[in-house]
Write an enzyme that holds these catalytic residues in place. Structure first.
Site, mmCIF file in Angstrom:
data_model
loop_
_atom_site.group_PDB
_atom_site.id
_atom_site.type_symbol
_atom_site.label_atom_id
_atom_site.label_comp_id
_atom_site.label_asym_id
_atom_site.label_seq_id
_atom_site.Cartn_x
_atom_site.Cartn_y
_atom_site.Cartn_z
ATOM 1 N N GLY A 32 0.830 -1.204 0.000
ATOM 2 C CA GLY A 32 0.000 0.000 0.000
ATOM 3 C C GLY A 32 0.863 1.253 0.000
ATOM 4 O O GLY A 32 2.029 1.209 -0.368
ATOM 5 N N HIS A 35 2.278 4.955 -4.881
ATOM 6 C CA HIS A 35 2.762 6.152 -5.579
ATOM 7 C C HIS A 35 3.019 5.774 -7.041
ATOM 8 O O HIS A 35 2.764 4.616 -7.441
ATOM 9 C CB HIS A 35 4.029 6.694 -4.900
ATOM 10 N N HIS A 38 4.580 2.385 -7.931
ATOM 11 C CA HIS A 38 3.696 1.209 -7.937
ATOM 12 C C HIS A 38 2.840 1.190 -9.204
ATOM 13 O O HIS A 38 2.578 0.132 -9.778
ATOM 14 C CB HIS A 38 2.741 1.243 -6.732
ATOM 15 N N GLY A 148 9.686 -3.900 -8.306
ATOM 16 C CA GLY A 148 10.413 -2.692 -8.702
ATOM 17 C C GLY A 148 11.918 -2.866 -8.540
ATOM 18 O O GLY A 148 12.383 -3.575 -7.650
ATOM 19 N N GLN A 149 12.656 -2.166 -9.397
ATOM 20 C CA GLN A 149 14.122 -2.237 -9.331
ATOM 21 C C GLN A 149 14.696 -1.425 -8.188
ATOM 22 O O GLN A 149 15.851 -1.564 -7.840
ATOM 23 C CB GLN A 149 14.710 -1.717 -10.639
ATOM 24 N N LYS A 150 13.858 -0.575 -7.605
ATOM 25 C CA LYS A 150 14.375 0.230 -6.495
ATOM 26 C C LYS A 150 14.817 -0.677 -5.348
ATOM 27 O O LYS A 150 15.818 -0.428 -4.692
ATOM 28 C CB LYS A 150 13.334 1.221 -6.011
ATOM 29 N N ASP A 151 14.048 -1.745 -5.123
ATOM 30 C CA ASP A 151 14.447 -2.740 -4.119
ATOM 31 C C ASP A 151 15.225 -3.821 -4.854
ATOM 32 O O ASP A 151 14.744 -4.943 -5.030
ATOM 33 C CB ASP A 151 13.208 -3.312 -3.436
ATOM 34 N N MET A 185 11.071 7.367 -5.963
ATOM 35 C CA MET A 185 9.783 7.353 -5.261
ATOM 36 C C MET A 185 9.775 6.229 -4.238
ATOM 37 O O MET A 185 10.240 5.118 -4.504
ATOM 38 C CB MET A 185 8.662 7.160 -6.261
ATOM 39 N N SER A 186 9.235 6.537 -3.079
ATOM 40 C CA SER A 186 9.138 5.547 -2.003
ATOM 41 C C SER A 186 8.018 5.980 -1.065
ATOM 42 O O SER A 186 7.825 7.179 -0.842
ATOM 43 C CB SER A 186 10.452 5.509 -1.221
HETATM 44 O O1 PAF Z 1 8.397 -4.304 -1.955
HETATM 45 C C1 PAF Z 1 7.426 -4.382 -1.194
HETATM 46 O O2 PAF Z 1 6.534 -3.518 -1.167
HETATM 47 C C2 PAF Z 1 7.333 -5.569 -0.247
HETATM 48 O O3 PAF Z 1 8.583 -5.953 0.199
HETATM 49 C C3 PAF Z 1 6.555 -6.753 -0.853
HETATM 50 C C4 PAF Z 1 7.279 -7.321 -2.060
HETATM 51 C C5 PAF Z 1 5.164 -6.321 -1.241
HETATM 52 C C6 PAF Z 1 6.446 -7.879 0.180
HETATM 53 O O4 PAF Z 1 5.755 -7.464 1.318
#
Ligand code: PAF
Length: 280
Positions: A32, A35, A38, A148-151, A185-186
């Site tokens: 949730g 932004h 997502h 996302g590539q941010k993570d 964005m985060s």
């Molecule tokens: O990247 C995220 O928002 C979370 O780590 C995910 C992949 C939804 C798992 O809770």
């Protein structure tokens, strides 16, 4: 019209129906606080499948004891509207009890990749991520899942887990979406004060600086040392590293892609960012 499912049974009844009709399902797991980053995942999902399912679930098992689980933004109403506007087909909003009927403990331990970088600073974090993604994949059984590539470290770990346990699911990634001034964005950017928000884009500027210096063939350790000093003027640095983007190990002659990865604190907010590029 988007359907909202708060139970696994309701979701699976509809998923079965969609699948029986030959639809391919794309899945976008989120916590949730949506932004534009997502929404870019959603847009990619729409290109890759016939039906798009998004989950909103703030996963307690990926937060450490002193982290922001309790204050993590809950913007479900706004998120629902945004997802509807983006023609998502299904929104899944399960409860903690439904995701973890046996309790929060898990045997899943992420090897190697889970212990470095964010995993070093946030022990158990990636075990929690893999636990929830595994559970969500079991429930949704999508054809495609988008991250996302941010993570970036999460992306590699989830890709590895999926290969091992869900070989039929294709993991795709979407490039980081940035504010006009470069800040990635985060959901956590909401925590920044006005003065912190002004400083925050310097992080990405410094990453770009490292990339440029690497491309000029300057020595990597020396670059990192110099730029770390620069970054320390604005942030408390958790880590800043240039690594092989495929393995997250040291760069070698065989490295084809480089990842510059960093995590910093700005006040009490932890920000992460990265740049991935061909070694050339
Ligand atoms: O990247 C995220 O928002 C979370 O780590 C995910 C992949 C939804 C798992 O809770």
């Amino acid at each position: 019209m988007m359907q909202v499912f708060s139970t696994i049974t309701a979701l699976q009844t509809t998923l079965d129906d969609w699948q029986d009709k030959g639809n391919k399902i794309a899945f976008v797991p989120t916590m949730g606080g949506l932004h534009a980053g997502h929404l870019a995942l959603v847009e990619l999902a729409k290109q890759k499948a016939d039906k798009v399912v998004v989950s909103v679930f703030v996963n307690p098992t990926q937060f450490g004891e002193n982290e922001d689980f309790d204050q993590y933004p809950n913007t479900l109403e706004k998120d629902t509207t945004l997802l509807e506007q983006h023609q998502v087909d299904g929104l899944f909003t399960p409860s903690v009890e439904q995701i973890y009927p046996q309790g929060l403990d898990s045997d899943i331990k992420v090897a190697e990749l889970g212990d470095i970088l964010c995993g070093d600073s946030r022990p158990g974090h990636f075990d929690g991520v893999v636990q929830v993604v595994h559970r969500l994949f079991d429930i949704v059984e999508p054809d495609v899942a988008i991250f996302g590539q941010k993570d970036y470290q999460q992306l590699l770990i989830v890709t590895q887990m999926t290969r091992q346990y869900f070989p039929a699911i294709k993991v795709l990634s979407q490039a980081t979406v940035r504010e006009k001034d470069g800040l990635a964005m985060s959901t956590r950017n909401q925590y920044l004060s006005t003065s912190e928000r002004k400083v925050a884009p310097n992080l990405y500027k410094n990453l770009l600086d490292i990339k440029e210096k690497i491309q000029e063939k300057q020595e990597i350790d020396a670059i990192i040392k110099t730029v770390k000093k620069q970054i320390q003027q604005d942030f408390k640095v958790d880590y800043l590293e240039a690594l092989d983007a495929n393995t997250l190990k040291q760069i070698t002659d065989n490295t084809s892609k480089i990842a510059i990865l960093c995590a910093v604190f700005l006040g009490s907010t932890r920000l992460i960012d990265n740049i991935i590029f061909n070694k050339g």
